[in-house]
Enzyme design. Structure first.
Site, mmCIF file in Angstrom:
data_model
loop_
_atom_site.group_PDB
_atom_site.id
_atom_site.type_symbol
_atom_site.label_atom_id
_atom_site.label_comp_id
_atom_site.label_asym_id
_atom_site.label_seq_id
_atom_site.Cartn_x
_atom_site.Cartn_y
_atom_site.Cartn_z
ATOM 1 N N LYS A 1 -23.265 30.603 -19.390
ATOM 2 C CA LYS A 1 -23.902 31.923 -19.449
ATOM 3 C C LYS A 1 -24.836 32.024 -20.660
ATOM 4 O O LYS A 1 -25.998 32.437 -20.529
ATOM 5 C CB LYS A 1 -22.842 33.028 -19.558
ATOM 6 C CG LYS A 1 -23.434 34.395 -19.886
ATOM 7 C CD LYS A 1 -22.377 35.418 -20.202
ATOM 8 C CE LYS A 1 -21.949 35.471 -21.643
ATOM 9 N NZ LYS A 1 -22.819 36.230 -22.556
ATOM 10 N N ASN A 2 -24.315 31.644 -21.833
ATOM 11 C CA ASN A 2 -25.100 31.850 -23.051
ATOM 12 C C ASN A 2 -26.378 31.027 -23.070
ATOM 13 O O ASN A 2 -27.348 31.387 -23.734
ATOM 14 C CB ASN A 2 -24.261 31.530 -24.293
ATOM 15 C CG ASN A 2 -23.291 32.656 -24.613
ATOM 16 O OD1 ASN A 2 -23.310 33.703 -23.960
ATOM 17 N ND2 ASN A 2 -22.431 32.448 -25.596
ATOM 18 N N CYS B 1 -22.061 46.989 -31.356
ATOM 19 C CA CYS B 1 -21.307 46.176 -30.406
ATOM 20 C C CYS B 1 -19.856 46.209 -30.852
ATOM 21 O O CYS B 1 -19.591 46.337 -32.044
ATOM 22 C CB CYS B 1 -21.903 44.772 -30.488
ATOM 23 S SG CYS B 1 -20.952 43.479 -29.740
ATOM 24 N N ARG C 1 -23.634 43.248 -35.674
ATOM 25 C CA ARG C 1 -24.594 42.337 -35.041
ATOM 26 C C ARG C 1 -26.045 42.781 -35.203
ATOM 27 O O ARG C 1 -26.729 43.113 -34.222
ATOM 28 C CB ARG C 1 -24.255 42.131 -33.570
ATOM 29 C CG ARG C 1 -22.892 41.541 -33.374
ATOM 30 C CD ARG C 1 -22.579 41.293 -31.928
ATOM 31 N NE ARG C 1 -23.062 40.009 -31.454
ATOM 32 C CZ ARG C 1 -22.822 39.549 -30.225
ATOM 33 N NH1 ARG C 1 -22.149 40.288 -29.382
ATOM 34 N NH2 ARG C 1 -23.264 38.379 -29.856
ATOM 35 N N ASP D 1 -15.900 32.353 -29.756
ATOM 36 C CA ASP D 1 -15.725 32.813 -28.370
ATOM 37 C C ASP D 1 -14.444 32.280 -27.730
ATOM 38 O O ASP D 1 -14.141 32.629 -26.587
ATOM 39 C CB ASP D 1 -16.932 32.385 -27.519
ATOM 40 C CG ASP D 1 -18.158 33.245 -27.803
ATOM 41 O OD1 ASP D 1 -18.031 34.241 -28.527
ATOM 42 O OD2 ASP D 1 -19.250 32.902 -27.303
ATOM 43 N N ARG E 1 -19.024 39.922 -16.750
ATOM 44 C CA ARG E 1 -20.261 39.548 -17.438
ATOM 45 C C ARG E 1 -20.327 38.037 -17.659
ATOM 46 O O ARG E 1 -21.405 37.464 -17.689
ATOM 47 C CB ARG E 1 -20.315 40.225 -18.816
ATOM 48 C CG ARG E 1 -20.625 41.693 -18.764
ATOM 49 C CD ARG E 1 -20.819 42.216 -20.164
ATOM 50 N NE ARG E 1 -21.634 41.277 -20.924
ATOM 51 C CZ ARG E 1 -21.541 41.066 -22.229
ATOM 52 N NH1 ARG E 1 -20.678 41.738 -22.946
ATOM 53 N NH2 ARG E 1 -22.310 40.199 -22.834
HETATM 54 C C1 UD1 Z 1 -24.104 34.065 -29.774
HETATM 55 C C2 UD1 Z 1 -23.324 34.085 -28.486
HETATM 56 C C3 UD1 Z 1 -21.925 34.646 -28.722
HETATM 57 C C4 UD1 Z 1 -21.228 33.875 -29.843
HETATM 58 C C5 UD1 Z 1 -22.111 33.827 -31.086
HETATM 59 C C6 UD1 Z 1 -21.534 32.966 -32.205
HETATM 60 C C7 UD1 Z 1 -25.015 34.474 -26.806
HETATM 61 C C8 UD1 Z 1 -25.557 35.389 -25.779
HETATM 62 N N1 UD1 Z 1 -23.999 34.936 -27.531
HETATM 63 O O1 UD1 Z 1 -24.234 35.420 -30.207
HETATM 64 O O2 UD1 Z 1 -21.187 34.518 -27.502
HETATM 65 O O3 UD1 Z 1 -20.016 34.528 -30.157
HETATM 66 O O4 UD1 Z 1 -23.405 33.299 -30.749
HETATM 67 O O5 UD1 Z 1 -21.304 31.678 -31.753
HETATM 68 O O6 UD1 Z 1 -25.456 33.351 -26.941
HETATM 69 N N2 UD1 Z 1 -26.372 38.063 -37.672
HETATM 70 C C9 UD1 Z 1 -27.057 38.798 -38.618
HETATM 71 N N3 UD1 Z 1 -28.408 39.053 -38.402
HETATM 72 C C10 UD1 Z 1 -29.063 38.600 -37.289
HETATM 73 C C11 UD1 Z 1 -28.341 37.844 -36.328
HETATM 74 C C12 UD1 Z 1 -26.988 37.584 -36.550
HETATM 75 O O7 UD1 Z 1 -26.500 39.220 -39.635
HETATM 76 O O8 UD1 Z 1 -30.268 38.868 -37.153
HETATM 77 C C13 UD1 Z 1 -24.931 37.792 -37.871
HETATM 78 C C14 UD1 Z 1 -24.046 38.388 -36.777
HETATM 79 O O9 UD1 Z 1 -23.753 39.743 -37.016
HETATM 80 C C15 UD1 Z 1 -22.820 37.502 -36.841
HETATM 81 C C16 UD1 Z 1 -23.400 36.144 -37.232
HETATM 82 O O10 UD1 Z 1 -24.705 36.401 -37.738
HETATM 83 O O11 UD1 Z 1 -21.948 37.936 -37.833
HETATM 84 C C17 UD1 Z 1 -23.529 35.147 -36.115
HETATM 85 O O12 UD1 Z 1 -24.178 35.765 -35.023
HETATM 86 P P1 UD1 Z 1 -25.111 34.949 -34.017
HETATM 87 O O13 UD1 Z 1 -24.892 33.490 -34.213
HETATM 88 O O14 UD1 Z 1 -26.500 35.466 -34.131
HETATM 89 O O15 UD1 Z 1 -24.511 35.389 -32.626
HETATM 90 P P2 UD1 Z 1 -25.306 35.782 -31.317
HETATM 91 O O16 UD1 Z 1 -26.495 34.913 -31.158
HETATM 92 O O17 UD1 Z 1 -25.486 37.256 -31.291
#
Ligand code: UD1
Length: 429
Positions: free
Chosen positions: A22-23, A120, A125, A310, A402
């Site tokens: 999915k991701n 969320c 996030r 996850d 989802r």
């Molecule tokens: C993706 C995955 C999710 C998984 C996560 C971590 C998808 C759709 N989702 O989520 O299933 O749990 O990776 O492996 O692919 N952060 C910031 N600023 C930003 C972006 C992120 O502070 O602009 C922080 C987030 O709040 C979190 C951390 O970075 O604490 C990691 O998040 P991130 O790796 O970005 O996760 P996602 O890409 O949202």
């Protein structure tokens, strides 16, 4: 709304084919915005999230066609023309990853207006790193009334992007935008998740020049245009890990196929340490447990190749009946223990303090009514239900839909007593 009912006690024996990730699929679908030629994605999971993104892409001008071919489930995405650069709040808030259309839209058509995704359940996030990357590539970013207005009328420019922390979504977003930028971009402190490698392979098949995905430095040499391509979505490592945990929980012997061993090594080592049998095969693995109670082991989530956040909820469910006390540390998201109180409704003994949960294994869980709070949390409740005495009913399973394709069917084929109870149309409070 629908609920899932599980009657605990059945062992799992059989084979489960793992679906496409999915991701990965949802980022690959966004890549279709980068070319006026068709992008064909095979090994596509059919999930609420992919349907949902298909709906958003259609509104932006992408023709989205799903079909079942000799290669299995596929989706053809054709963005002959971008007819709108507007992604409204009501669509983006329902699935955060749809924010990732921003970069490809700006890269291809020079402007976009995309809603900020909002909060969320598992944490704040924010998307500051995504915006930082687009600004580094020369996009002018303004925030007004909950929307990001991004402009780059003369196109994006290659740049060095140094992320202060590792983010999967921001790394993917930067890659999606930089492929059409003028010049070379280097992403430092990039996420190393396998989905990044999948995205690199797809983009390169489309004519992009990306190298280094899977390491912390990714180099992208921009090209003027991309072409269509056919690409098979990588197997879903989280789905694979989830069924591996389910097999270890329920006992029996389950063969996971259509997957890639090596994507969840960290989890498999922990399962072995807990006492489950793990055998690697060419296209997945076999998980066995015959009778003996598992031992408690500790985990700490970390970016890939560490223990995936996850899979944390599923592992916590497993530890609820293990022998001894397990410490579970969550380091990626600040509020990712919402499943703990629900597991406690099933009789689990868990205490949470800050980013750490302590799980003291009990001999037997008891079936109860529980509520899904997020995607991975919801499947942890199903896993616990597999061994709970009597019936466990999980509500709010739209979270489950989802990210898990045909879950009842896949578990049911191995002997689990899992059924979907159709809702009466009444919204849940
Ligand atoms: C993706 C995955 C999710 C998984 C996560 C971590 C998808 C759709 N989702 O989520 O299933 O749990 O990776 O492996 O692919 N952060 C910031 N600023 C930003 C972006 C992120 O502070 O602009 C922080 C987030 O709040 C979190 C951390 O970075 O604490 C990691 O998040 P991130 O790796 O970005 O996760 P996602 O890409 O949202």
């Amino acid at each position: 709304m629908d609920r899932i009912a599980i009657t605990g006690g059945a062992r799992l024996n059989g084979s489960i084919p793992v679906s496409g990730a999915k991701n990965s699929a949802i980022k690959l679908m966004a890549a279709s915005l980068l070319t006026d030629e068709p992008l064909r994605l095979t090994n596509m999971p059919r999930l609420a999230d992919t349907r949902f993104l298909g709906k958003l892409l259609s509104r932006l001008g992408v023709e989205v066609t799903e079909s079942d071919g000799p290669d299995g489930q596929q989706t053809l995405l054709h963005a002959a023309e971008i007819t709108s650069g507007f992604a409204p709040y009501d669509l983006v808030r329902q699935m955060r990853a749809s924010f990732n259309v921003l970069g490809p839209l700006v890269a291809r058509s020079g402007q976009a207006k995309v809603s900020l995704p909002g909060g969320c359940t598992i944490g704040a996030r924010p998307v500051d790193l995504h915006l930082q990357a687009l600004e580094a590539l020369g996009a002018k970013i303004d925030l007004h009334e909950g929307y990001v207005y991004a402009q780059a009328p003369r196109g994006l420019k290659g740049a060095e992007i140094v992320f202060p922390m590792v983010s999967v979504g921001a790394t993917e977003h930067a890659m999606l935008a930089a492929v059409l930028a003028d010049g070379v971009s280097v992403i430092q402190n990039a996420a190393c998740e396998p989905e990044l490698v999948d995205l690199q392979e797809c983009l390169n098949a489309m004519g992009a020049k990306v190298e280094g995905a899977g390491t912390s430095t990714i180099t992208i040499t921009g090209v003027a245009r991309l072409n269509g391509a056919t690409h098979a979505v990588i197997p879903d490592r989280i789905e694979m890990g989830t069924y591996a945990v389910a097999a270890a929980m329920a006992g029996g012997e389950v063969r996971l196929t259509n997957a890639r061993p090596g994507l969840i090594d960290n989890l498999l080592l922990k399962l072995e340490e807990a006492g489950a049998g793990v055998e690697h095969t060419n296209d997945g693995c076999i998980i066995r447990r015959n009778g003996a109670r598992l031992n408690a082991v500790d985990i700490e989530t970390a970016p890939f190749p560490g223990f995936a956040t996850d899979l944390q909820a599923q592992f916590m469910a497993l530890m609820t009946t293990a022998n001894g006390e397990s410490r579970i540390r969550e380091t990626i998201f600040e509020n990712r223990f919402m499943h703990a109180p629900e597991l406690m409704r099933l009789g689990a003994d868990i205490s949470v303090s800050g980013g750490e949960a302590r799980v003291r294994g009990v001999e037997q869980l008891e079936g109860a009514e529980v509520m899904a709070t997020d995607l991975r949390a919801s499947v942890s409740l199903v896993i616990a239900g597999l061994v709970a005495r009597g019936e466990t009913t999980v509500s709010r399973i739209y979270h489950l839909d989802r990210g898990f394709e045909r879950l009842e069917e896949k578990l049911g084929a191995c002997g689990a007593q899992v059924r979907r109870i159709k809702g009466d149309g009444e919204p849940e409070l």
